[in-house]
Design a protein around this motif. Structure first.
Motif, mmCIF file in Angstrom:
data_model
loop_
_atom_site.group_PDB
_atom_site.id
_atom_site.type_symbol
_atom_site.label_atom_id
_atom_site.label_comp_id
_atom_site.label_asym_id
_atom_site.label_seq_id
_atom_site.Cartn_x
_atom_site.Cartn_y
_atom_site.Cartn_z
ATOM 1 N N MET A 292 35.292 39.977 65.481
ATOM 2 C CA MET A 292 35.219 40.424 64.087
ATOM 3 C C MET A 292 34.041 41.388 64.003
ATOM 4 O O MET A 292 32.885 40.981 63.957
ATOM 5 C CB MET A 292 34.981 39.241 63.132
ATOM 6 C CG MET A 292 36.107 38.210 63.098
ATOM 7 S SD MET A 292 35.651 36.732 62.147
ATOM 8 C CE MET A 292 35.400 37.398 60.519
ATOM 9 N N PRO B 276 33.689 28.743 60.152
ATOM 10 C CA PRO B 276 32.403 29.407 59.874
ATOM 11 C C PRO B 276 32.433 30.897 60.190
ATOM 12 O O PRO B 276 32.988 31.311 61.212
ATOM 13 C CB PRO B 276 31.441 28.665 60.810
ATOM 14 C CG PRO B 276 32.286 28.276 61.980
ATOM 15 C CD PRO B 276 33.651 27.970 61.403
ATOM 16 N N HIS B 277 31.880 31.662 59.297
ATOM 17 C CA HIS B 277 31.728 33.104 59.508
ATOM 18 C C HIS B 277 30.375 33.528 58.967
ATOM 19 O O HIS B 277 29.729 32.781 58.230
ATOM 20 C CB HIS B 277 32.793 33.900 58.726
ATOM 21 C CG HIS B 277 34.193 33.734 59.216
ATOM 22 N ND1 HIS B 277 34.582 33.987 60.514
ATOM 23 C CD2 HIS B 277 35.325 33.368 58.559
ATOM 24 C CE1 HIS B 277 35.901 33.777 60.627
ATOM 25 N NE2 HIS B 277 36.366 33.382 59.445
ATOM 26 N N CYS C 281 30.575 39.339 63.109
ATOM 27 C CA CYS C 281 30.463 37.920 62.788
ATOM 28 C C CYS C 281 29.880 37.273 64.036
ATOM 29 O O CYS C 281 30.451 37.378 65.120
ATOM 30 C CB CYS C 281 31.838 37.310 62.478
ATOM 31 S SG CYS C 281 31.793 35.503 62.365
ATOM 32 N N VAL D 86 29.755 34.316 64.966
ATOM 33 C CA VAL D 86 30.606 33.273 65.536
ATOM 34 C C VAL D 86 31.807 33.862 66.274
ATOM 35 O O VAL D 86 32.264 33.326 67.293
ATOM 36 C CB VAL D 86 31.109 32.324 64.425
ATOM 37 C CG1 VAL D 86 31.914 31.180 65.027
ATOM 38 C CG2 VAL D 86 29.942 31.797 63.609
ATOM 39 N N HIS D 87 32.334 34.957 65.751
ATOM 40 C CA HIS D 87 33.519 35.588 66.341
ATOM 41 C C HIS D 87 33.250 37.062 66.632
ATOM 42 O O HIS D 87 33.506 37.925 65.796
ATOM 43 C CB HIS D 87 34.718 35.463 65.393
ATOM 44 C CG HIS D 87 34.940 34.061 64.886
ATOM 45 N ND1 HIS D 87 34.533 33.631 63.641
ATOM 46 C CD2 HIS D 87 35.541 32.991 65.469
ATOM 47 C CE1 HIS D 87 34.874 32.352 63.465
ATOM 48 N NE2 HIS D 87 35.481 31.942 64.561
HETATM 49 CU CU LIG Z 1 33.638 34.582 62.092
#
Ligand SMILES: [Cu+2]
Length: 160
Positions: A153, A104-105, A147, A149-150
């Protein structure tokens, strides 16, 4: 005397004809009544929405400002760019290609830096898939995109 009678008869005949004409006149009074009925029929063509729709299409196309589309992709848990630039005070779209299968992004925009106050967040979705986000107009300034989720990023986004 006969002539006088004849004239009298003619006079009577004339009056009768006039009377008939007079009677028919009221008849015409009803003629205008149907007109209101015809009016709605006239409005229907006026409602011609199709005429307006085609007009909007060229207008939307002409509005280059509303047609701004920037592209960004993610692969290997990283964006393909760390610098984005968008027009200020203009809604735009982000075509985001998530090329990481099953990962997921999303793309989120924060004020100042990627860790600043959240300004806008795009929906998170799994790859591989490409979605187009609609982003509202941003005031001119410096932003960061990230992002959700991350957090690693991330990059800078400039609206000007
Ligand atoms: Cu991501």
């Amino acid at each position: 005397m006969r002539l006088a009678r004849t004239l009298a008869l003619l006079a009577i005949a004339t009056i009768l004809v006039a009377a008939c004409a007079a009677e028919s006149t009221p008849g015409w009074t009803f003629a205008p009544t149907p007109i209101p009925t015809a009016a709605p029929a006239t409005e229907a063509p006026g409602t011609a929405g199709p005429t307006t729709a085609p007009g909007e299409t060229p207008g939307g196309g002409g509005g280059g400002g509303s047609g701004v589309l920037i592209k960004i992709s993610a692969q290997g848990i990283a964006f393909d760019t760390d610098t984005l630039e968008v027009p200020a005070d203009t809604p735009f779209q982000i075509e985001f290609a998530n090329n990481d299968a099953g990962i997921p992004h999303n793309v989120a925009i924060h004020e100042g830096t990627p860790t600043g106050p959240e300004v806008w967040v795009g929906e998170i979705f799994n790859g591989v898939e490409t979605r187009v986000y609609d982003v509202p107009a941003l005031p001119a300034g410096a932003y960061g995109f990230i992002c959700t989720v991350h957090p690693n990023m991330a990059g800078t986004l400039t609206a000007k």
